[in-house]
Design a protein around this motif. Structure first.
Motif, PDB file in Angstrom:
ATOM      1  N   VAL A 181       0.861  -1.187   0.000  1.00 54.36           N
ATOM      2  CA  VAL A 181       0.000   0.000   0.000  1.00 54.36           C
ATOM      3  C   VAL A 181       0.892   1.229   0.000  1.00 54.36           C
ATOM      4  O   VAL A 181       1.838   1.316   0.777  1.00 54.36           O
ATOM      5  CB  VAL A 181      -0.914   0.030   1.245  1.00 54.36           C
ATOM      6  CG1 VAL A 181      -1.908   1.182   1.152  1.00 54.36           C
ATOM      7  CG2 VAL A 181      -1.642  -1.292   1.417  1.00 54.36           C
ATOM      8  N   PHE A 182       0.589   2.204  -0.868  1.00 54.82           N
ATOM      9  CA  PHE A 182       1.411   3.409  -0.892  1.00 54.82           C
ATOM     10  C   PHE A 182       0.625   4.611  -1.392  1.00 54.82           C
ATOM     11  O   PHE A 182      -0.325   4.485  -2.167  1.00 54.82           O
ATOM     12  CB  PHE A 182       2.660   3.195  -1.755  1.00 54.82           C
ATOM     13  CG  PHE A 182       2.385   2.889  -3.198  1.00 54.82           C
ATOM     14  CD1 PHE A 182       2.375   3.896  -4.146  1.00 54.82           C
ATOM     15  CD2 PHE A 182       2.139   1.583  -3.608  1.00 54.82           C
ATOM     16  CE1 PHE A 182       2.129   3.611  -5.486  1.00 54.82           C
ATOM     17  CE2 PHE A 182       1.892   1.289  -4.940  1.00 54.82           C
ATOM     18  CZ  PHE A 182       1.884   2.308  -5.880  1.00 54.82           C
ATOM     19  N   ASP A 183       1.033   5.782  -0.895  1.00 52.12           N
ATOM     20  CA  ASP A 183       0.511   7.042  -1.406  1.00 52.12           C
ATOM     21  C   ASP A 183       1.708   7.930  -1.730  1.00 52.12           C
ATOM     22  O   ASP A 183       2.798   7.412  -1.992  1.00 52.12           O
ATOM     23  CB  ASP A 183      -0.460   7.702  -0.412  1.00 52.12           C
ATOM     24  CG  ASP A 183       0.153   7.930   0.971  1.00 52.12           C
ATOM     25  OD1 ASP A 183       1.407   7.988   1.077  1.00 52.12           O
ATOM     26  OD2 ASP A 183      -0.608   8.063   1.942  1.00 52.12           O
ATOM     27  N   GLN A 184       1.537   9.252  -1.689  1.00 51.91           N
ATOM     28  CA  GLN A 184       2.636  10.148  -2.072  1.00 51.91           C
ATOM     29  C   GLN A 184       3.673  10.318  -0.957  1.00 51.91           C
ATOM     30  O   GLN A 184       4.685  10.980  -1.143  1.00 51.91           O
ATOM     31  CB  GLN A 184       2.073  11.530  -2.453  1.00 51.91           C
ATOM     32  CG  GLN A 184       1.532  11.591  -3.870  1.00 51.91           C
ATOM     33  CD  GLN A 184       0.446  10.570  -4.118  1.00 51.91           C
ATOM     34  OE1 GLN A 184      -0.571  10.553  -3.425  1.00 51.91           O
ATOM     35  NE2 GLN A 184       0.626   9.719  -5.104  1.00 51.91           N
ATOM     36  N   GLU A 185       3.425   9.698   0.198  1.00 48.35           N
ATOM     37  CA  GLU A 185       4.337   9.891   1.321  1.00 48.35           C
ATOM     38  C   GLU A 185       4.734   8.608   2.029  1.00 48.35           C
ATOM     39  O   GLU A 185       5.885   8.451   2.439  1.00 48.35           O
ATOM     40  CB  GLU A 185       3.685  10.843   2.341  1.00 48.35           C
ATOM     41  CG  GLU A 185       4.604  11.289   3.458  1.00 48.35           C
ATOM     42  CD  GLU A 185       3.953  12.301   4.371  1.00 48.35           C
ATOM     43  OE1 GLU A 185       4.678  13.077   5.018  1.00 48.35           O
ATOM     44  OE2 GLU A 185       2.708  12.322   4.443  1.00 48.35           O
ATOM     45  N   VAL A 186       3.800   7.656   2.169  1.00 49.29           N
ATOM     46  CA  VAL A 186       4.034   6.471   2.987  1.00 49.29           C
ATOM     47  C   VAL A 186       3.926   5.192   2.162  1.00 49.29           C
ATOM     48  O   VAL A 186       3.026   5.052   1.322  1.00 49.29           O
ATOM     49  CB  VAL A 186       3.036   6.409   4.158  1.00 49.29           C
ATOM     50  CG1 VAL A 186       3.264   5.155   4.995  1.00 49.29           C
ATOM     51  CG2 VAL A 186       3.171   7.654   5.039  1.00 49.29           C
ATOM     52  N   LEU A 187       4.841   4.266   2.421  1.00 49.32           N
ATOM     53  CA  LEU A 187       4.834   2.942   1.807  1.00 49.32           C
ATOM     54  C   LEU A 187       4.622   1.912   2.910  1.00 49.32           C
ATOM     55  O   LEU A 187       5.321   1.922   3.921  1.00 49.32           O
ATOM     56  CB  LEU A 187       6.157   2.675   1.092  1.00 49.32           C
ATOM     57  CG  LEU A 187       6.351   1.283   0.489  1.00 49.32           C
ATOM     58  CD1 LEU A 187       5.417   1.078  -0.702  1.00 49.32           C
ATOM     59  CD2 LEU A 187       7.802   1.091   0.054  1.00 49.32           C
ATOM     60  N   GLU A 188       3.636   1.017   2.722  1.00 47.85           N
ATOM     61  CA  GLU A 188       3.348  -0.024   3.712  1.00 47.85           C
ATOM     62  C   GLU A 188       3.456  -1.402   3.073  1.00 47.85           C
ATOM     63  O   GLU A 188       2.790  -1.691   2.077  1.00 47.85           O
ATOM     64  CB  GLU A 188       1.951   0.160   4.296  1.00 47.85           C
ATOM     65  CG  GLU A 188       1.556  -0.949   5.279  1.00 47.85           C
ATOM     66  CD  GLU A 188       0.174  -0.777   5.887  1.00 47.85           C
ATOM     67  OE1 GLU A 188      -0.202  -1.604   6.748  1.00 47.85           O
ATOM     68  OE2 GLU A 188      -0.537   0.178   5.488  1.00 47.85           O
ATOM     69  N   ASN A 189       4.276  -2.264   3.655  1.00 50.99           N
ATOM     70  CA  ASN A 189       4.345  -3.675   3.291  1.00 50.99           C
ATOM     71  C   ASN A 189       3.680  -4.456   4.421  1.00 50.99           C
ATOM     72  O   ASN A 189       4.152  -4.419   5.566  1.00 50.99           O
ATOM     73  CB  ASN A 189       5.797  -4.132   3.137  1.00 50.99           C
ATOM     74  CG  ASN A 189       6.418  -3.631   1.845  1.00 50.99           C
ATOM     75  OD1 ASN A 189       6.231  -4.222   0.793  1.00 50.99           O
ATOM     76  ND2 ASN A 189       7.152  -2.523   1.935  1.00 50.99           N
ATOM     77  N   ARG A 190       2.565  -5.154   4.107  1.00 47.24           N
ATOM     78  CA  ARG A 190       1.784  -5.788   5.166  1.00 47.24           C
ATOM     79  C   ARG A 190       1.552  -7.271   4.891  1.00 47.24           C
ATOM     80  O   ARG A 190       1.248  -7.669   3.772  1.00 47.24           O
ATOM     81  CB  ARG A 190       0.423  -5.092   5.310  1.00 47.24           C
ATOM     82  CG  ARG A 190      -0.385  -5.599   6.491  1.00 47.24           C
ATOM     83  CD  ARG A 190      -1.675  -4.812   6.688  1.00 47.24           C
ATOM     84  NE  ARG A 190      -2.703  -5.160   5.723  1.00 47.24           N
ATOM     85  CZ  ARG A 190      -3.182  -4.337   4.817  1.00 47.24           C
ATOM     86  NH1 ARG A 190      -2.725  -3.095   4.742  1.00 47.24           N
ATOM     87  NH2 ARG A 190      -4.121  -4.737   3.972  1.00 47.24           N
ATOM     88  N   ILE A 191       1.696  -8.076   5.944  1.00 49.47           N
ATOM     89  CA  ILE A 191       1.345  -9.494   5.910  1.00 49.47           C
ATOM     90  C   ILE A 191       0.163  -9.695   6.844  1.00 49.47           C
ATOM     91  O   ILE A 191       0.165  -9.216   7.982  1.00 49.47           O
ATOM     92  CB  ILE A 191       2.535 -10.376   6.347  1.00 49.47           C
ATOM     93  CG1 ILE A 191       3.680 -10.239   5.346  1.00 49.47           C
ATOM     94  CG2 ILE A 191       2.113 -11.833   6.449  1.00 49.47           C
ATOM     95  CD1 ILE A 191       4.920 -11.007   5.742  1.00 49.47           C
ATOM     96  N   ASP A 192      -0.872 -10.395   6.355  1.00 42.98           N
ATOM     97  CA  ASP A 192      -2.106 -10.591   7.104  1.00 42.98           C
ATOM     98  C   ASP A 192      -2.425 -12.065   7.260  1.00 42.98           C
ATOM     99  O   ASP A 192      -2.247 -12.853   6.309  1.00 42.98           O
ATOM    100  CB  ASP A 192      -3.275  -9.938   6.369  1.00 42.98           C
ATOM    101  CG  ASP A 192      -3.704  -8.630   7.017  1.00 42.98           C
ATOM    102  OD1 ASP A 192      -4.016  -8.653   8.215  1.00 42.98           O
ATOM    103  OD2 ASP A 192      -3.720  -7.614   6.314  1.00 42.98           O
TER     104      ASP A 192
END
Length: 266
Positions: A181-192
């Motif tokens: 998940v990403f926008d213009q500022e933050v990048l998220e790598n997620r395991i669910d």
């Protein structure tokens, strides 16, 4: 060959809200991440939720109420109203409609539009869209974009929050997924990890990074979702080791959050 093409398409577009898999895979809540997931609903009804994010003396409260329509053959939709409040003098009100259809058995497509107004009556129109489906029997994908600004009196255009997901459904109704998940500022790598069918428990672990300041953090999310007859209730909470966003309307701006949600069908 068609499945290979779909995989290439997903990876090349990288096209959301950050939420646990127990909600992303559960009917009326799935569209928050990807409007194409609207077709996982099977009845009409109403939904509501309230979330509070907090950290360093600040907090953000978001209330939502919506109506999802009876899924017709290969098409479904949802209309909802959302109010996010920082203080009495700083808030945003949004009304959104999303719809999804299935052009073929293994592929769903969704799109939506929202109208937002803040406390200064500045208006904004955003677009949302996504695709989801299965590459193999138990392996699926999702790609979506939310809050892509078409027009704004604030002068901000484009932008948006993007998501790419791959997931595995086991024969026991458990699910494992990886999301970017990403926008213009933050990048998220997620395991669910999600366990259960009618009653679900979920755990999410994310690595967060600010693409501008290079700050990083860890996010841990927990949740529970239960359905009895036509009523569903969910609870979720998360903690973040440190803020990684400069936007006070983003969950990444805070260090903890709690939310409840419900749905009633008929």
């Amino acid at each position: 060959m068609k499945r290979v093409f779909l995989l290439i398409f997903v990876i090349s577009t990288l096209a959301v809200a950050s939420q646990l898999e127990i909600f992303s895979s559960s009917g009326e809540w799935a569209f928050f991440e990807n409007p194409a997931r609207l077709l996982s609903m099977n009845k009409q009804g109403v939904m509501g939720s309230y979330q509070v994010f907090s950290g360093e003396g600040e907090s953000l409260g978001t209330f939502l109420v919506g109506l999802f329509q009876t899924p017709a053959p290969n098409i479904a939709g949802v209309l909802y109203l959302k109010r996010s409040t920082l203080t009495e003098s700083s808030y945003r009100t949004t009304i959104e409609y999303d719809a999804a259809f299935s052009p073929e058995e293994s592929l769903n497509v969704g799109a939506g539009v929202s109208f937002t107004m803040d406390q200064e009556e500045r208006k904004e129109i955003d677009l949302h869209g996504g695709v989801s489906g299965y590459l193999f029997k138990d392996v699926g994908f999702g790609a979506s974009v939310r809050d892509f600004t078409l027009w704004s009196q604030k002068g901000n255009y484009m932008g948006g929050t993007y998501l790419l997901k791959l997931f595995y459904d086991s024969s026991r109704k458990n699910r494992f997924s990886y999301s970017l998940v990403f926008d213009q500022e933050v990048l998220e790598n997620r395991i669910d990890f999600a366990i259960g069918s009618e009653q679900k428990a979920g755990l999410g672990v994310s690595m967060l990074s600010n693409t501008k300041t290079k700050e990083s953090a860890v996010k841990i999310s927990l949740g529970f979702y239960a359905t009895v007859n036509n009523v569903s209730v969910g609870f979720s909470t998360f903690i973040i080791s440190s803020p990684v966003s400069s936007d006070p309307f983003s969950e990444y701006y805070y260090t903890q959050g709690t939310g409840i949600r419900f749905a009633v069908r008929w």
